[in-house]
Motif scaffolding. Structure first.
Motif, PDB file in Angstrom:
ATOM      1  N   UNK A  57       0.827  -1.248  -0.100  1.00 25.81           N
ATOM      2  CA  UNK A  57      -0.187  -0.184  -0.008  1.00 25.81           C
ATOM      3  C   UNK A  57       0.657   1.275   0.127  1.00 25.81           C
ATOM      4  N   UNK A  58       1.881   1.303   0.654  1.00 24.66           N
ATOM      5  CA  UNK A  58       2.686   2.423   0.740  1.00 24.66           C
ATOM      6  C   UNK A  58       3.326   3.133  -0.595  1.00 24.66           C
ATOM      7  N   UNK A  59       3.540   2.237  -1.635  1.00 26.38           N
ATOM      8  CA  UNK A  59       3.677   2.965  -2.883  1.00 26.38           C
ATOM      9  C   UNK A  59       2.629   3.619  -3.580  1.00 26.38           C
ATOM     10  N   UNK A  60       1.498   3.228  -3.076  1.00 24.67           N
ATOM     11  CA  UNK A  60       0.193   3.751  -3.887  1.00 24.67           C
ATOM     12  C   UNK A  60      -0.212   4.981  -3.024  1.00 24.67           C
ATOM     13  N   UNK A  61      -0.186   4.628  -1.590  1.00 28.61           N
ATOM     14  CA  UNK A  61      -0.910   5.680  -0.843  1.00 28.61           C
ATOM     15  C   UNK A  61       0.059   7.275  -0.654  1.00 28.61           C
ATOM     16  N   UNK A  62       1.404   6.873  -0.442  1.00 28.11           N
ATOM     17  CA  UNK A  62       2.047   7.961  -0.200  1.00 28.11           C
ATOM     18  C   UNK A  62       2.629   9.012  -1.309  1.00 28.11           C
ATOM     19  N   UNK A  63       2.657   8.613  -2.399  1.00 23.68           N
ATOM     20  CA  UNK A  63       2.821   9.655  -3.378  1.00 23.68           C
ATOM     21  C   UNK A  63       1.370  10.567  -4.030  1.00 23.68           C
ATOM     22  N   UNK A  64       0.523  10.254  -3.411  1.00 23.60           N
ATOM     23  CA  UNK A  64      -0.971  10.915  -3.665  1.00 23.60           C
ATOM     24  C   UNK A  64      -0.698  12.446  -3.375  1.00 23.60           C
ATOM     25  N   UNK A  65      -0.337  13.215  -4.233  1.00 19.21           N
ATOM     26  CA  UNK A  65      -0.102  14.538  -3.907  1.00 19.21           C
ATOM     27  C   UNK A  65      -1.256  15.302  -3.420  1.00 19.21           C
ATOM     28  N   UNK A  66      -2.445  14.890  -4.034  1.00 21.30           N
ATOM     29  CA  UNK A  66      -3.664  15.758  -3.548  1.00 21.30           C
ATOM     30  C   UNK A  66      -4.192  15.714  -2.297  1.00 21.30           C
ATOM     31  N   UNK A  67      -3.371  14.983  -1.412  1.00 17.89           N
ATOM     32  CA  UNK A  67      -3.603  14.818   0.187  1.00 17.89           C
ATOM     33  C   UNK A  67      -2.385  15.426   0.640  1.00 17.89           C
ATOM     34  N   UNK A  71      -2.300  13.427   6.129  1.00 21.46           N
ATOM     35  CA  UNK A  71      -3.362  12.656   5.726  1.00 21.46           C
ATOM     36  C   UNK A  71      -3.086  11.306   5.029  1.00 21.46           C
ATOM     37  N   UNK A  72      -1.912  11.343   4.244  1.00 15.78           N
ATOM     38  CA  UNK A  72      -1.661  10.053   3.582  1.00 15.78           C
ATOM     39  C   UNK A  72      -1.122   9.192   4.555  1.00 15.78           C
ATOM     40  N   UNK A  73      -0.030   9.701   5.392  1.00 17.13           N
ATOM     41  CA  UNK A  73       0.400   8.596   6.572  1.00 17.13           C
ATOM     42  C   UNK A  73      -0.856   8.161   7.404  1.00 17.13           C
TER      43      UNK A  73
END
Length: 211
Positions: A57-67, A71-73
């Motif tokens: 999940x980390x490579x998918x969630x952490x790069x989400x720059x819209x958050x 919030x990503x963490x």
């Protein structure tokens, strides 16, 4: 929590234990499931599953720059710490119920939790997002998306196979019966959780199989 139960009965803790468990279940699943599932000891399998989900999940969630980063963490922690154990135990309960009619000498829910946790091992490699390999050219992006979708599908299918093997060994039943009783948990965990169905849809769309 990160104990890995070896065939000799010894225990190895920490990251090394997790890595050895990962290699063991991928390379020699039958031997691993015979020697590394312990009655009433869910912690190693649950910890292993959490580690796999974190890598996935980390490579998918952490790069989400819209958050925001916080919030990503937080989202990652919610998925890894709270959602993973809930789904794991729910699927273990469903599988145990399904085993009632096909396995007289079945093991308990605890062992099923461990089997599911270790069966997720291949999906530690499938956290790559679709855009990871794009280099700015549309053609190359399409090829990269196909390769990543193949990775998602391959790891999900391998997870399904490992779950069937582990279930057959731990619950003393046949492979065909194990395939039947693991069908719903596999559909939930590997089909949706680890994006196997989505990968199949992507590959079908690019090849024209689904119109």
């Amino acid at each position: 929590m990160t104990t890995w139960i070896e065939a000799s009965g010894g225990r190895e803790r920490g990251v090394t234990g997790l890595v050895r468990a990962w290699v063991g279940v991928l390379m020699a699943p039958r031997r691993f499931f015979r020697s590394s599932i312990s009655t009433g000891d869910q912690a190693p399998g649950l910890t292993f599953a959490i580690a796999v989900i974190l890598l996935h999940a980390a490579p998918r969630i952490l790069p989400m720059t819209e958050q925001s980063l916080s919030m990503r963490v937080l989202t990652l922690l919610l998925v890894v710490v709270f959602l993973t154990p809930i789904v794991l135990h729910l699927c273990a309960a469903l599988e145990t119920i399904a085993l009632l009619g096909v396995a007289k000498d079945r093991a308990g829910v605890s062992q099923t939790v461990q089997v599911i946790g270790y069966a997720a091992a291949p999906c530690a490699l499938s956290g790559v997002p679709l855009t990871a390999l794009c280099v700015g050219m549309a053609g190359l992006c399409v090829v990269s998306a196909d390769l990543i979708a193949l990775l998602w599908l391959g790891t999900a299918v391998y997870g399904v196979v490992l779950l069937a093997i582990g279930t057959a060994i731990v619950h003393d039943t046949s492979i065909p019966r194990a395939v039947v009783v693991t069908a719903v948990p596999s559909w939930i965990i590997f089909g949706y959780g680890f994006r196997g169905i989505h990968a199949l849809e992507l590959l079908g769309a690019t090849s024209g199989l689904f119109g």
